[in-house]
Design a protein around this motif. Structure first.
Motif: not given
Length: 296
Positions: A266-278
């Motif tokens: 339930v978040v719009l975007n997040y980063k994991m190890k420098g990779v942006l997820h939508n």
């Protein structure tokens, strides 16, 4: 032994005893809990305990001495203090407190204050970054593999809110961080669970006086108006949290624990190890989504 030496010895005994009695649960146990929860100290670690001269780092030094006295984990400690260009009275205050508290500090000098004094944009950020670099360097040269900083619970929650309000991101101050620039070095924050109010109580009960910021920037402001608060965003956030806590005492805890309860669905975007997820990346393949509108 002179009368002055006897008085100081009695003060030291009271100070150390207070950490084993009255402040055992609120300070020492929380210090140990953070070390255990986040695996901050491992056998044979060589830790540089970084002393700024403020209440937090001086207390941290005493807590490390108490932990070492109990000898539950085999590790080494060195007490490292950087003088970035303190006024003579501030340097003397640090040396006096270290002697009183029986903390064998090793002081090294830099010219950080000279380097940032005329910087107009974010001088505090630049100062902190430069000081951190020098600490890593001298700690590594001294044979340490970790540096310990005295950030406490309130620093953590203030950073959480500052990141959201002023940085536009959800970000916390981590309990430990591997250095990207100093190979084999790690930063730890063992005061992670200790409340600032308890630190102040320990300080005041033992009639101790420590440095505040002591940089030339804040001293210049204080000279112009001794009653003027430092123009700090952190101070604004500190006041905001205090105001909210008056209405709901759980606010500080909730801010802290929010970073332990991040629901990525339930978040719009997040980063994991420098990779942006939508949020839309897996939307069509996912089942029903949680609706949080009922809480608004």
């Amino acid at each position: 032994m002179s009368e002055k030496n006897t008085e100081d010895a009695n003060r030291l005994k009271h100070i150390e005893t207070s950490l084993r009695t009255k402040y055992k649960h609120k300070i020492f146990n929380k210090f140990v809990q953070a070390i255990c929860d986040y695996d901050l100290i491992r056998p044979d670690d060589r830790i540089a305990v970084c002393i700024s001269g403020g209440k937090d780092s001086m207390l941290m030094a005493k807590l490390f001495q108490e932990l070492k006295r109990r000898n539950k984990i085999p590790f080494e400690i060195k007490f490292l203090c950087m003088d970035p260009g303190y006024a003579e009275r501030n340097r003397q205050q640090i040396e006096y407190n270290a002697a009183l508290l029986n903390i064998p500090i090793a002081i090294f000098e830099t010219k950080v204050f000279d380097a940032v004094f005329h910087v107009e944009q974010n001088p505090c950020y630049l100062c902190a970054k430069m000081r951190r670099g020098f600490l890593y360097r001298y700690a590594q040269e001294a044979g340490s593999n970790k540096i310990a900083l005295g950030h406490h619970f309130n620093d953590i929650i203030e950073t959480n809110l500052m990141s959201m309000i002023y940085g536009g991101e959800i970000r916390t101050m981590m309990p430990k961080v591997k250095s990207a620039n100093w190979e084999g070095m790690e930063l730890i924050r063992p005061m992670y669970y200790v409340r600032e109010a308890d630190i102040k109580s320990w300080r005041d009960e033992n009639h101790l006086q420590f440095l505040q910021c002591a940089c030339r920037f804040t001293e210049k402001i204080a000279a112009a108006d001794p009653n003027a608060p430092a123009p700090s965003k952190r101070q604004e956030i500190k006041q905001l949290i205090a105001a909210l806590a008056k209405e709901n005492p759980q606010v500080p805890n909730n801010i802290f624990h929010a970073m332990e309860n991040v629901n990525l669905s339930v978040v719009l975007n997040y980063k994991m190890k420098g990779v942006l997820h939508n949020v839309l990346d897996e939307y069509d393949d996912a089942g029903s989504n949680e609706d949080v509108s009922e809480f608004l």
